[in-house]
Design an enzyme around this catalytic site. Structure first.
Site, PDB file in Angstrom:
ATOM      1  N   TYR A 235      -3.444   2.941  36.793  1.00 32.24           N
ATOM      2  CA  TYR A 235      -4.862   3.175  37.052  1.00 32.24           C
ATOM      3  C   TYR A 235      -4.900   4.063  38.267  1.00 32.24           C
ATOM      4  O   TYR A 235      -4.352   3.694  39.320  1.00 32.24           O
ATOM      5  CB  TYR A 235      -5.576   1.865  37.395  1.00 32.24           C
ATOM      6  CG  TYR A 235      -6.143   1.129  36.211  1.00 32.24           C
ATOM      7  CD1 TYR A 235      -7.040   1.753  35.358  1.00 32.24           C
ATOM      8  CD2 TYR A 235      -5.793  -0.181  35.965  1.00 32.24           C
ATOM      9  CE1 TYR A 235      -7.569   1.069  34.268  1.00 32.24           C
ATOM     10  CE2 TYR A 235      -6.322  -0.872  34.878  1.00 32.24           C
ATOM     11  CZ  TYR A 235      -7.211  -0.232  34.040  1.00 32.24           C
ATOM     12  OH  TYR A 235      -7.735  -0.900  32.980  1.00 32.24           O
ATOM     13  N   ASP A 264      -9.743   4.975  29.649  1.00 27.43           N
ATOM     14  CA  ASP A 264     -10.916   4.531  28.879  1.00 27.43           C
ATOM     15  C   ASP A 264     -11.843   3.577  29.628  1.00 27.43           C
ATOM     16  O   ASP A 264     -12.873   3.184  29.105  1.00 27.43           O
ATOM     17  CB  ASP A 264     -10.488   3.911  27.532  1.00 27.43           C
ATOM     18  CG  ASP A 264      -9.434   2.817  27.699  1.00 27.43           C
ATOM     19  OD1 ASP A 264      -9.115   2.463  28.850  1.00 27.43           O
ATOM     20  OD2 ASP A 264      -8.919   2.327  26.682  1.00 27.43           O
ATOM     21  N   HIS A 357      -8.792  -0.085  24.461  1.00 26.30           N
ATOM     22  CA  HIS A 357      -8.545  -1.150  25.446  1.00 26.30           C
ATOM     23  C   HIS A 357      -8.786  -2.522  24.804  1.00 26.30           C
ATOM     24  O   HIS A 357      -9.326  -3.432  25.431  1.00 26.30           O
ATOM     25  CB  HIS A 357      -9.494  -0.936  26.631  1.00 26.30           C
ATOM     26  CG  HIS A 357      -8.923  -1.267  27.983  1.00 26.30           C
ATOM     27  ND1 HIS A 357      -8.658  -0.309  28.926  1.00 26.30           N
ATOM     28  CD2 HIS A 357      -8.603  -2.438  28.566  1.00 26.30           C
ATOM     29  CE1 HIS A 357      -8.207  -0.893  30.019  1.00 26.30           C
ATOM     30  NE2 HIS A 357      -8.152  -2.185  29.829  1.00 26.30           N
TER      31      HIS A 357
HETATM   32  O1  173 Z   1      -8.842  -4.856  30.717  1.00 29.52           O
HETATM   33  C1  173 Z   1      -8.657  -5.298  31.849  1.00 29.52           C
HETATM   34  O2  173 Z   1      -8.962  -6.452  32.102  1.00 29.52           O
HETATM   35  C2  173 Z   1      -8.102  -4.407  32.859  1.00 29.52           C
HETATM   36  O3  173 Z   1      -7.716  -3.349  32.474  1.00 29.52           O
HETATM   37  C3  173 Z   1      -8.013  -4.758  34.303  1.00 29.52           C
HETATM   38  C4  173 Z   1      -8.327  -3.777  35.246  1.00 29.52           C
HETATM   39  C5  173 Z   1      -8.251  -4.092  36.594  1.00 29.52           C
HETATM   40  C6  173 Z   1      -7.883  -5.349  37.010  1.00 29.52           C
HETATM   41  C7  173 Z   1      -7.566  -6.324  36.073  1.00 29.52           C
HETATM   42  C8  173 Z   1      -7.615  -6.019  34.722  1.00 29.52           C
END
Ligand code: 173
Length: 487
Positions: A235, A264, A357
């Site tokens: 991320y 996404d 996702h």
């Molecule tokens: O889908 C999710 O829960 C996810 O991508 C996420 C994003 C940041 C922190 C924890 C989960």
């Protein structure tokens, strides 16, 4: 030598200016760290001056506290003779471990739905809500699975299927079968072994895990448990330097074979189940050190609490920035339209994951398998320009075979792997074995002996969903019409 500290002294350090917690017999000073705690200050405050071992253990790896706090913040060791029952009391209620004894034996788990069933009964309410839940009405989550069942096999017969092979190469990595474990946040919510179980089982079974930025175990520990290879999901952080440091760690690990960049969820979607169930404990993630809680009504519970760092300004131009920081294959994860698949080719990416996702991005986004079919119909050249991976709703070996026939080079499994983590490493191995055997049987029944060599769209009949794919020409004409109206 650590100083022996009586419980009566610990309990006096119970306010924001001076806050101590006991974890596994050691006393830690959380005063400095409390405002930075990714899961929020409240959970630390709740255990101020008390023993937080149980609640800590439910969500964190054993070494995280040592890695996070400074050596000077380790106050000492609890003097056991001074512990009263009250010091152990916690406000946490249902835990995974307390219910584990009643779980059915793995012998009784014969498909991935069985694992989901166990999870629905045995995970804590919060873990189930977080993992099983998706966005808004869960329509995309459910349709991902449902649409796969409207694709028919067109089996060939008498092809000597006495032996079958599922070996495949995914982004340059040899696998026993073309399956990867999807990156998912906070796997420890599903079971104590968390991402460690995934790493070890992927290795013994000859598949590969994609490690998540938001994992519950620290990255170092997951990599240590990974004998040879993994993918890494990134991320992109608003603070690009943080991402650059993470990418550097990935590059230097020597174990990561590709960088998946998630695109996404520029903002976290509305996760209503996650929002509704108030946590017994606030689950957080090991590798994220920023916290932005929300006081609005956008609703995403634990996910949103841990996602404030995600950069919603990310754009296609950032591929060049990424390329400047790694030589690894770059895979764009979360492609939901065939036009974006073409963009990924234009921007020089090595792969895409066709994914919504698991229905956790835009609800009512089209099912992933439909996007794959759109790629086949509208831009088949993409399949030779880069690797097309897919995830979302895959529960049966036959689902995997269908995606491979439609041009995917690998299939990601998300939720079922988390449900398998309830049983630790052996559970994950069991789940992978089930899938492999189902893949082999589906191949044999359809007349394929080598998955990669033999698979082709000829083996699937998509007539029930073909009409859902708008032709390129159709959307192009609509654009011209709009333009002409303007004139
Ligand atoms: O889908 C999710 O829960 C996810 O991508 C996420 C994003 C940041 C922190 C924890 C989960």
């Amino acid at each position: 030598m650590l100083r022996k500290v009586p419980m009566s002294e610990v309990s006096q350090h119970n306010h924001d200016e001076n806050i101590w917690l006991v974890i596994s017999g050691k006393i830690y000073d959380f005063t400095r760290f409390m405002p930075e705690h990714p899961g929020g200050a409240d959970v630390i405050r709740r255990y101020a001056g008390r023993d937080a071992t149980k609640v800590y253990g439910e969500v964190h790896s054993p070494n995280l506290v040592q890695m996070t706090l400074h050596p000077s913040e380790v106050i000492g060791e609890i003097d056991d003779s001074t512990i009263t029952f009250d010091a152990h009391q916690s406000t946490a209620t249902k835990t995974t471990s307390s219910t584990q004894a009643e779980m059915p034996s793995l012998d009784n788990i014969i498909n991935l739905y069985d694992l989901e069933d166990v999870a629905s009964k045995h995970l804590s309410q919060k873990a189930w809500a977080y993992i099983n839940g998706a966005s808004n009405d869960n329509i995309t989550r459910d349709e991902n699975q449902a649409l796969m069942r409207r694709i028919w096999f067109r089996p060939s017969v008498m092809r000597d299927v006495s032996s079958v092979g599922t070996r495949a190469k995914l982004l340059g990595t040899d696998l026993e079968c073309p399956i990867f474990i999807c990156p998912t946040g906070a796997v420890r919510m599903a079971g104590n072994e968390g991402e460690i179980a995934l790493a070890k089982a992927a290795a013994t079974m000859g598949i590969i895990q994609c490690i998540a930025t938001a994992s519950s175990y620290p990255l170092e520990e997951i990599l240590d448990a990974t004998p040879e290879r993994a993918f890494f999901q990134l991320y992109v952080n608003k603070d690009r330097q943080k991402s650059e440091a993470l990418i550097k760690q990935i590059n230097e690990s020597g174990k990561v074979r590709a960088l998946f960049i998630t695109v996404d969820v520029p903002v976290i979607s509305k996760r209503e189940a996650d929002e509704r169930v108030k946590p017994d404990v606030v689950i957080d993630t090991a590798n994220i050190k920023t916290h932005k809680g929300g006081s609005d009504k956008k609703g995403a519970g634990m996910t949103r609490q841990n996602s404030g760092f995600i950069d919603s300004a990310l754009s296609w131009n950032d591929i060049e920035w990424l390329r400047g920081h790694t030589k690894l294959p770059i895979v764009v994860k979360g492609i939901q339209s065939w036009r974006d698949a073409k963009m990924a080719v234009q921007y020089g990416c090595q792969g895409i994951v066709v994914s919504n996702h698991g229905g956790r991005a835009a609800d009512t986004a089209q099912p992933a398998i439909l996007t794959l079919l759109e790629l086949q119909k509208n831009c088949p050249e993409v399949f030779s320009a880069l690797e097309v991976l897919i995830d979302g709703g895959f529960r049966r070996g036959s689902d995997v075979v269908k995606a491979i026939c439609l041009g995917a080079s690998g299939v990601g499994i998300g939720r079922p792997m988390l449900y398998a983590v309830q049983y630790g490493q052996v559970g994950v191995e069991h789940a992978i074995q089930i899938l492999r055997e189902e893949i082999e049987t589906a191949m044999q029944l359809c007349g394929m002996t080598d998955l990669i060599r033999d698979s082709s769209p000829d083996y699937v009949n998509t007539c029930q969903i073909d009409h859902l794919v708008p032709s390129k020409r159709h959307s192009y004409l609509r654009k011209i019409e709009r333009f002409q109206t303007k004139l």
